[in-house]
Write an enzyme that holds these catalytic residues in place. Structure first.
Site, short mmCIF file in Angstrom:
data_model
loop_
_atom_site.label_atom_id
_atom_site.label_comp_id
_atom_site.label_asym_id
_atom_site.label_seq_id
_atom_site.Cartn_x
_atom_site.Cartn_y
_atom_site.Cartn_z
N ASP A 163 0.88 -1.16 0.00
CA ASP A 163 0.00 0.00 0.00
C ASP A 163 0.92 1.21 0.00
O ASP A 163 1.77 1.35 0.90
CB ASP A 163 -0.84 0.03 1.27
CG ASP A 163 -1.96 -1.01 1.28
OD1 ASP A 163 -1.94 -1.92 0.43
OD2 ASP A 163 -2.85 -0.91 2.15
N SER A 212 7.84 4.95 5.11
CA SER A 212 9.11 4.53 4.51
C SER A 212 8.93 4.26 3.03
O SER A 212 7.90 4.56 2.46
CB SER A 212 9.69 3.32 5.25
OG SER A 212 11.09 3.31 5.09
#
Length: 290
Positions: A109, A248
């Site tokens: 995602d 991240s």
């Protein structure tokens, strides 16, 4: 600072604003001084102690509300800490994986940008020039990706923070690269070569349908831990690992004439617009040479 994102499913464009904390760190003199300390792994380790403690549970409900996280995707359970919540697993079947061998899937995602790698193995990522050699610190390996394709999946705090393998295959080699921990938000990309400077690790994967692929996980501010599972042989969509708290980035490198990315993603990327994708979503095809 703002960045434009397009949600493919809702066919809607929206803006992501940098949080005030990031603006303070990256746009003010005092913040810059704090940033020198904040980007060190020691700070991240100290933060992780709190995030793994029972005390941190009190942050969960407000975090869900603030970031509008759809908890219907996740099993109902009591979380032991904030990191226990942050690394939660999704309900089986919520991220279907295409069985078509020619389908290229998203590994997480995320917000996706696609870049061409030129004959000098250079890429212009967020208006910063990178070379594959800078990312991998391996000239011989980087040369194999001349004229190939680079996919940058940027995860934000509202995303599911577990990621998968792109295809069936086996692990050839892994490498960890020490570095600091800038945020992976647009505000940091504007000032620093984040993908070159941040702590990261990458895997060389021999895949069934896409040849040799490099998959790199990049740490971020307050994310001192990249957790990759000890897997030698894997299946498409199988979980590769997860990030602890924070946003991240995952980088995928493909060789020349291997993949063809969907037109809408290519067009968005040309204009610096990120495309919101889900783990397992089809984002392109294998190039079939007739």
């Amino acid at each position: 600072m703002k960045t434009d994102i397009i949600d493919r499913k809702k066919k809607k464009k929206y803006e992501e604003k940098s949080p005030l904390s990031a603006s303070f760190l990256y746009k003010t003199i005092i913040g810059g001084m704090v940033l020198v300390i904040a980007t060190r792994k020691t700070v991240s380790k100290i933060s992780s102690i709190y995030m793994n403690s029972k005390i941190s549970k009190k942050r969960i409900n407000s975090f869900i509300e603030k970031n509008k996280i759809d908890m219907s995707d996740y099993p109902k359970r009591e979380y032991l800490s904030f990191n226990d919540f942050f690394t939660r697993k999704i309900i089986s079947g919520k991220r279907p994986i295409s069985k078509n061998k020619e389908d290229l899937i998203s590994v997480a995602d995320s917000k996706l940008l696609v870049y061409e790698i030129n004959s000098n193995t250079e890429m212009n990522i967020k208006n910063k020039k990178y070379t594959v050699k800078e990312l991998l610190r391996d000239k011989k390996l980087s040369d194999e990706y001349k004229n190939g394709t680079c996919l940058v999946f940027r995860l934000t705090v509202d995303d599911y923070h577990r990621y998968s393998f792109v295809d069936d295959g086996e692990l050839i080699k892994s490498k960890k690269i020490n570095g600091i921990l800038h945020t992976v938000g647009p505000i940091a990309f504007k000032r620093y070569k984040v993908l070159k400077e941040n702590q990261r690790e990458y895997s060389i994967l021999s895949t069934k349908n896409f040849g040799q692929v490099v998959q790199m996980e990049v740490g971020a501010l307050m994310v001192g831990k990249i957790v990759n599972h000890d897997i030698k042989k894997f299946k498409k969509g199988e979980e590769k690992g997860y990030f602890l708290f924070g946003g991240s980035t995952i980088v995928l490198l493909f060789k020349k004439n291997i993949i063809k990315i969907d037109k809408d993603i290519i067009e968005n990327s040309k204009h610096g617009i990120e495309t919101k994708v889900k783990l397992g979503e089809v984002i392109g095809k294998k190039v079939v040479i007739k």
